[in-house]
Write an enzyme that holds these catalytic residues in place. Sequence first.
Site, mmCIF file in Angstrom:
data_model
loop_
_atom_site.group_PDB
_atom_site.id
_atom_site.type_symbol
_atom_site.label_atom_id
_atom_site.label_comp_id
_atom_site.label_asym_id
_atom_site.label_seq_id
_atom_site.Cartn_x
_atom_site.Cartn_y
_atom_site.Cartn_z
ATOM 1 N N TYR A 286 -2.734 -1.626 10.244
ATOM 2 C CA TYR A 286 -2.784 -1.853 8.801
ATOM 3 C C TYR A 286 -1.531 -1.285 8.140
ATOM 4 C CZ TYR A 286 -4.161 -1.530 3.915
ATOM 5 O OH TYR A 286 -4.183 -1.649 2.537
ATOM 6 N N SER B 19 0.867 -1.181 0.000
ATOM 7 C CA SER B 19 0.000 0.000 0.000
ATOM 8 C C SER B 19 0.904 1.232 0.000
ATOM 9 C CB SER B 19 -0.879 0.013 1.256
ATOM 10 O OG SER B 19 -1.525 1.259 1.427
#
Length: 247
Positions: A150, A137
Amino acid sequence: MRIPGSTILIAGGTSGIGLALALRLREAGATVVVAGRRRDRLDAIRDEHGIDGLVVDVTDPTSIATLAADAVAAHPDLDALVTMSGIMELERIGEPGALDVAERTIATNLLGTIRLVEAFLAHLRTRPAATILTVTSGLAYVPLAATPTYSATKAGVHAYTEALREQLRETSVQVVEIAPPLTRTRLRGEGTDNDHALPLEDFVAEVVDILQTQPDAPQVLVERVRRQRFAAADGTYDEVFAAQSGR
């Protein structure tokens, strides 16, 4: 990675980026198999798109081992693995429920990736050319304060991917990192109408174009994610982090 003629398993390929990527890769000439937790969803994808599906829970080592055995038995020419499975939940450190969120996120995003690689690597090394594609990400490079675990798991997957690539440097297995920016999916349950997010189809089209035109690239970086990816090198890290934090 050479897409035409490849047989690709996408773990976490039943929705969002995973499913959109599966459809786009098939259009580009690959045979695609998707894996996910819900048998009903896999059956619906088979009925609608003609794509085979296998059940897996990436938080369960036994389930992953079964997936690997079943996938290789059904598709002995399997030569690519995409570790797409991931969850993203808001988390307030120190508040009730935060530790549960953190542990679930680590089990799915980080341990799930590592376990999938371990389960499939022996088979992939038998192929004349194979690819492991991990999914990180933009938040691996500049974290989002609202999703600390996350962000940490994606940074961990990035580090793991770098080390894996080096360990496999003299083998037939290529290792590629895909780093999505904020993309219009239901990852955080917010719907697909976020004007600040990259449209899903635009993202997967750019990803596949990069895979086709830069088959030896170690990272797939769409234009929208480059600001995060290179923030530390460009001296803009503090600015990007503050903007992501809403200040």
